[in-house]
Design an enzyme around this catalytic site. Sequence first.
Site, mmCIF file in Angstrom:
data_model
loop_
_atom_site.group_PDB
_atom_site.id
_atom_site.type_symbol
_atom_site.label_atom_id
_atom_site.label_comp_id
_atom_site.label_asym_id
_atom_site.label_seq_id
_atom_site.Cartn_x
_atom_site.Cartn_y
_atom_site.Cartn_z
ATOM 1 N N LEU A 80 0.811 -1.222 0.000
ATOM 2 C CA LEU A 80 0.000 0.000 0.000
ATOM 3 C C LEU A 80 0.844 1.272 0.000
ATOM 4 O O LEU A 80 1.948 1.301 0.538
ATOM 5 C CB LEU A 80 -0.933 -0.009 1.211
ATOM 6 C CG LEU A 80 -1.892 -1.201 1.298
ATOM 7 C CD1 LEU A 80 -2.818 -1.049 2.500
ATOM 8 C CD2 LEU A 80 -2.716 -1.363 0.026
ATOM 9 N N GLY B 122 -1.744 6.410 -2.569
ATOM 10 C CA GLY B 122 -2.860 6.288 -3.515
ATOM 11 C C GLY B 122 -3.961 5.428 -2.913
ATOM 12 O O GLY B 122 -5.147 5.798 -2.934
ATOM 13 N N HIS B 123 -3.582 4.273 -2.381
ATOM 14 C CA HIS B 123 -4.571 3.403 -1.738
ATOM 15 C C HIS B 123 -5.219 4.119 -0.552
ATOM 16 O O HIS B 123 -6.434 4.066 -0.361
ATOM 17 C CB HIS B 123 -3.903 2.128 -1.208
ATOM 18 C CG HIS B 123 -3.298 1.248 -2.249
ATOM 19 N ND1 HIS B 123 -1.929 1.068 -2.364
ATOM 20 C CD2 HIS B 123 -3.852 0.479 -3.215
ATOM 21 C CE1 HIS B 123 -1.682 0.228 -3.348
ATOM 22 N NE2 HIS B 123 -2.824 -0.146 -3.885
ATOM 23 N N GLY C 91 -9.414 3.631 -7.999
ATOM 24 C CA GLY C 91 -8.535 4.721 -8.408
ATOM 25 C C GLY C 91 -8.538 4.923 -9.915
ATOM 26 O O GLY C 91 -8.477 3.955 -10.684
ATOM 27 N N GLN D 95 -9.774 -0.449 -15.739
ATOM 28 C CA GLN D 95 -10.293 -1.312 -14.672
ATOM 29 C C GLN D 95 -11.545 -0.687 -14.038
ATOM 30 O O GLN D 95 -12.496 -1.397 -13.701
ATOM 31 C CB GLN D 95 -9.203 -1.517 -13.620
ATOM 32 C CG GLN D 95 -9.639 -2.291 -12.406
ATOM 33 C CD GLN D 95 -8.458 -2.682 -11.540
ATOM 34 O OE1 GLN D 95 -7.776 -3.644 -11.821
ATOM 35 N NE2 GLN D 95 -8.218 -1.926 -10.485
ATOM 36 N N SER E 171 2.217 0.216 -6.609
ATOM 37 C CA SER E 171 2.979 -0.795 -5.857
ATOM 38 C C SER E 171 4.201 -1.235 -6.659
ATOM 39 O O SER E 171 5.254 -1.532 -6.090
ATOM 40 C CB SER E 171 2.098 -2.004 -5.565
ATOM 41 O OG SER E 171 0.914 -1.583 -4.924
#
Length: 284
Positions: A33, A36-37, A149, A155, A188
């Site tokens: 993580l 952003g997460h 995100g 996605q 990541s």
Amino acid sequence: MVVFKTISDLRKYLDNCRADGKAVNFIPTMGALHKGHISLLTEARKDDAITVTSIFVNPTQFNDKQDFIKYPSTYDKDITLLADAGCDVVFYPGVEEMYPGGSDNVKVYDFGELERVIEGYYRPGHFKGVGQIVGRLLDIVAPDKLFLGQKDYQQCLIIAHLVAQRGDKAQVVICPTVREDDGLAMSSRNLRLTNAQRAVAGTIYQCLVSIQAKAGIPGDFAVVKKECEEILMHKGLRPEYVILADADTLEVFEDYMPGRNTMILIAAFLGDVRLIDNMRLEAA
Ligand code: AMP
């Protein structure tokens, strides 16, 4: 913050929360993580809801086995980050928990052209895997809101399609991309870059900005695209694509299309690390 490794424990806990009138906000992740997460969690915490973050590196969405094997894992740090950011629940299942008896037993979904273009073209089967795991997580968590995100733009479209075709109640919330100081989208996979690679990785963002800056003059995109590819290669990146596409359907455009909602999307390798980024093209 509580951590659950089994579906039954998580379900029991969430059922009790719902019985107390709580909503459930969900952030699916693959761990390792970063800010952003955490920005998704921060957004999810703005509601009076229980926040659930899942950490599961989903094997079925990796078309490249080496990418899966080398995917970073920083579990202890992840737990600290989530606790500090005020997460209520972490779901950290093993592969057997998510795919009992193998992934063939878990439903796959059809996304039509959307799963075959752009990322789907370069990563065949990737979105089948994404749909499979997110479908399974939606069955388990049954969230009121799902936080994603923009960094993984295609996605987001795939998951919105999934939620619609399943008829889930979840509202899909798309959060802006969080960037490093040089513009590199946090990811990541950035952990796998050497210092030298990290020093040039911001070039992808510079290309997005320059494509935006040169927008509005039809006939120019081929030139701008070539310039970007050359800059990327000059810095030691290997561009896979630099494209414009319709923001809703991802129909690829050969040129700037004034009046159409357009995304700029880039994928490039640095060594064997594949990075993606995107930006919404603002009207010139
Ligand atoms: P991942 O762990 O890479 O599967 O990502 C989990 C979620 O975090 C996905 O919805 C991603 O789009 C989102 N995410 C990853 N990187 C960023 C970023 N830099 N800014 C905002 N969201 C992100």
